[in-house]
Design an enzyme around this catalytic site. Sequence first.
Site, mmCIF file in Angstrom:
data_model
loop_
_atom_site.group_PDB
_atom_site.id
_atom_site.type_symbol
_atom_site.label_atom_id
_atom_site.label_comp_id
_atom_site.label_asym_id
_atom_site.label_seq_id
_atom_site.Cartn_x
_atom_site.Cartn_y
_atom_site.Cartn_z
ATOM 1 N N LYS A 101 32.174 21.346 -17.519
ATOM 2 C CA LYS A 101 33.490 21.905 -17.252
ATOM 3 C C LYS A 101 33.638 23.138 -18.130
ATOM 4 O O LYS A 101 32.924 23.304 -19.116
ATOM 5 C CB LYS A 101 34.585 20.880 -17.491
ATOM 6 C CG LYS A 101 34.576 20.211 -18.854
ATOM 7 C CD LYS A 101 35.638 19.121 -18.881
ATOM 8 C CE LYS A 101 35.617 18.345 -20.185
ATOM 9 N NZ LYS A 101 34.977 17.027 -20.066
ATOM 10 N N ASP A 142 39.774 23.458 -25.916
ATOM 11 C CA ASP A 142 39.484 22.418 -26.906
ATOM 12 C C ASP A 142 38.363 22.825 -27.863
ATOM 13 O O ASP A 142 37.909 23.971 -27.852
ATOM 14 C CB ASP A 142 39.135 21.104 -26.201
ATOM 15 C CG ASP A 142 37.752 21.138 -25.560
ATOM 16 O OD1 ASP A 142 37.326 22.230 -25.171
ATOM 17 O OD2 ASP A 142 37.118 20.075 -25.459
ATOM 18 N N ASP A 183 35.254 23.424 -23.343
ATOM 19 C CA ASP A 183 35.115 23.027 -21.939
ATOM 20 C C ASP A 183 36.438 22.581 -21.311
ATOM 21 O O ASP A 183 36.554 22.519 -20.099
ATOM 22 C CB ASP A 183 33.997 21.977 -21.745
ATOM 23 C CG ASP A 183 34.211 20.730 -22.580
ATOM 24 O OD1 ASP A 183 35.188 20.678 -23.344
ATOM 25 O OD2 ASP A 183 33.382 19.803 -22.462
ATOM 26 N N ARG A 184 37.434 22.287 -22.138
ATOM 27 C CA ARG A 184 38.728 21.875 -21.582
ATOM 28 C C ARG A 184 39.709 23.037 -21.541
ATOM 29 O O ARG A 184 39.588 23.985 -22.316
ATOM 30 C CB ARG A 184 39.362 20.777 -22.434
ATOM 31 C CG ARG A 184 38.616 19.494 -22.397
ATOM 32 C CD ARG A 184 39.384 18.414 -23.118
ATOM 33 N NE ARG A 184 38.677 17.146 -22.965
ATOM 34 C CZ ARG A 184 39.221 15.957 -23.113
ATOM 35 N NH1 ARG A 184 40.495 15.863 -23.438
ATOM 36 N NH2 ARG A 184 38.508 14.868 -22.949
ATOM 37 N N SER A 201 33.799 17.478 -28.984
ATOM 38 C CA SER A 201 34.796 17.997 -28.050
ATOM 39 C C SER A 201 36.186 18.155 -28.685
ATOM 40 O O SER A 201 36.345 18.879 -29.643
ATOM 41 C CB SER A 201 34.839 17.082 -26.828
ATOM 42 O OG SER A 201 35.647 17.626 -25.841
ATOM 43 N N HIS A 202 37.138 17.420 -28.155
ATOM 44 C CA HIS A 202 38.533 17.558 -28.577
ATOM 45 C C HIS A 202 38.880 16.662 -29.757
ATOM 46 O O HIS A 202 40.018 16.645 -30.198
ATOM 47 C CB HIS A 202 39.430 17.205 -27.394
ATOM 48 C CG HIS A 202 39.047 15.871 -26.809
ATOM 49 N ND1 HIS A 202 37.898 15.713 -26.072
ATOM 50 C CD2 HIS A 202 39.605 14.663 -26.907
ATOM 51 C CE1 HIS A 202 37.779 14.435 -25.719
ATOM 52 N NE2 HIS A 202 38.811 13.774 -26.217
ATOM 53 N N ASP A 206 35.122 22.455 -28.128
ATOM 54 C CA ASP A 206 33.878 23.060 -27.648
ATOM 55 C C ASP A 206 34.066 23.924 -26.415
ATOM 56 O O ASP A 206 33.087 24.337 -25.785
ATOM 57 C CB ASP A 206 32.837 21.968 -27.376
ATOM 58 C CG ASP A 206 33.304 20.993 -26.310
ATOM 59 O OD1 ASP A 206 34.521 20.790 -26.170
ATOM 60 O OD2 ASP A 206 32.444 20.441 -25.595
#
Length: 540
Positions: free
Chosen positions: A373, A274, A278-279, A110-111, A276
Site C-alpha cells: 500500500k 504512518d 504505506d498508510r 509501521s504505525h 513507514d
Amino acid sequence: MRVRTRPIEGQKPGTSGLRKKTKVFMSESYLENFVQSVFDATGGAEGRTYVLGGDGRCFNDRAVQVILKMAAANGARAVIVGQGGLLSTPAASHLIRLNRADGGIILSASHNPGGLEGDFGIKFNTASGGPASEALTEAIFARTKTIEAYLIADEPDVEIDRIGRQQIGGMEISVVDPVADYAVLMEGLFDFPKIRAMFAGGFRMRFDAMCAVTGPYAREILENRLGAAPGTVVNGTPLPDFGGMHPDPNPTWAHDLMDRMFADDAPDFGAASDGDGDRNMVVGSGIYVAPSDSLAVLVANAHLAPGYRAGLKGVARSMPTSAAADRVAAALGIAAHETPTGWKFFGNLLDAGRVTLCGEESFGAGSDHVREKDGLWAVLLWLNILAERRESVKEIMESHWRRFGRNYYSRHDYEALPAEVAAGVMDGLRARLAGLPGCVVEGMTIASADDFAYADPVDGSVSRGQGLRVVFADGSRLVLRLSGTGTEGATIRLYLERYVAGPGGLDAEVQEALAPVIRAAETLAGIRTQTGRAGPDVVT
Ligand code: G1P
Ligand code: ZN
C-alpha cells in the site's frame, strides 16, 4: 564469520512481518537469527541482490549494519540501501521491482510507536516487491526454530550516509537517494502540471508526516515538484522516536491535523501518513474521509489520472473493509475481490493482472504500481482528482454517496487485552455462528454468519480463520478479528457497517447511524461484558 546461536521462541511473523519491542530486537542474536532464517528459508543469499531500508525508527541504523554484514557473509551479490538506511515501504517495493532485485528487507513496525520503549519490526518482500506469502513466512518461522548458526562479516560499519557504491567482502553496496526513483514513478502516474496549476491557484494543503519516513518524500514531491507552499509538509523530519508521536494516521492519533481541518480557516485538503509511509488518512475542509470511502472514491475517479486512464482491471479490498468499493466496481462492470486482512493477499491478484486498485479499512490504499500500500500515492491520486474535478472534498463525497449510497462504517479496537480474555470472546462467538442465521437481533435478521476463509483464485491456497462475520438481511454486518500486528497482549477489532441507499439519511453521524449494529455486536459477542471494558480504546 560463523556465530553459533540457539533458536529463539516466538519469531513468528504476523499480519505484516515480525514485530516486537525494540529492546527485544536489540537482545542478543534476535535480529541475526531472524535474518539468517530469511536467507535460509529462501534458498540462501548466494549471488542474490537485495533492497534494504527502513522507517528510521530507533535501532534502524544498527539493524542496517548487521544485515549488510550478514548479507555479505552469506554471499549476496549486492544490496541497494536507502541513504541513511531510510526507505519508505512503498519506495522499497518500487526499488525491488525497478532493479529486478531478488527481494528486500524492510525495517519497520509501521504505525506502532518507535523509540527504545516502542516497537521495531522486520519484513521480507519477494522479487515481486510484495510481502512474503503466508507459506514463505511459515517457512521462515520454521527455520527460526531449528537455527544453529548465523554468518556475519567481520567488517567495519558501512558508510550509509554517502550516496554511491562501496564493497564489503566481495559484496557491492549501493547507497541510493531514497526519494528520487519513487518521485519519478509518481510523476509518471499523475498529472503533475495540472496539480501544480491547482497549487499555483491558491489551493492550500497540510500534510502531516508525523515525524516518520514520509517527510522527505512529501517535501520533495509536494513542495519542490508540485509547488505546494513551503510549510505544507509538517513534522517532516524522520526521528528515531517519531518525536514521541504515534505515527498512525487516524483521527485519534492525527488529532492535530483533524483540529486544523475542522477549524474556520482550514486548508482545502489535509493528509497524514504512518511510520513507514504505506498508510494514509485524507481529510477535506470540514470533512473526514473514512478509508473505505476513500477507496471507493479512488476507484470511481482513478481514470482522471494519466496512469489509470485506460480504466481498472478490477479492485480488491480486505474482508473487513466496507463494501463501498464493490458498489463502484459493479457500476464500472469490473470484478471486486474480497481478501483476508493484510497486503500480502493482494499480491497474486496484482501479479496476475486481475486488479489495479486495492485497499483496506486500516488507512491503506494502493495500486499495481508497487506491491505495497502507498500513502503518498493515495494522496497524489486524490490531488489529481481534485485538480480535475475542481470540487471540494466535501462536494466529491456528497455526490459519491448520492450516486452509490453510503456504507456507514467504523472500527472499534479493544487494545492490550489479556490474551485468554480476547480468545474467550472470539471462541464464544465462533461457537455460536452456526446457529445464528435466521435469528433476529436489534430488529435485524441475521442472513449469514461464518469464520472467513479465503481461497486464492490464482494459486488456490486457502487461508482459514480470517475473521468472524455476521451479516444481516439488510446488508449491515459486523466482523470480529484479533489483530496480528500488536506487541502487547491481544487486540480485538470490531468492524461495523450499515448501508443506506439514500436519497435520505446520507449525512448522519457515523456512530449514531451504526448504533443498532453496535448494540447487536455487544448482544452477540459480549465484548464489553467479558473484557470489563466500558468501550473501545480507539474508534476509527
Ligand atoms: C493491521 C491492519 C491491516 C494491515 C496491517 C498492516 O493489521 O488491520 O489491515 O494490513 O495492520 O498495516 P492487524 O493488526 O489488524 O492484524
Ligand atoms: Zn505502515
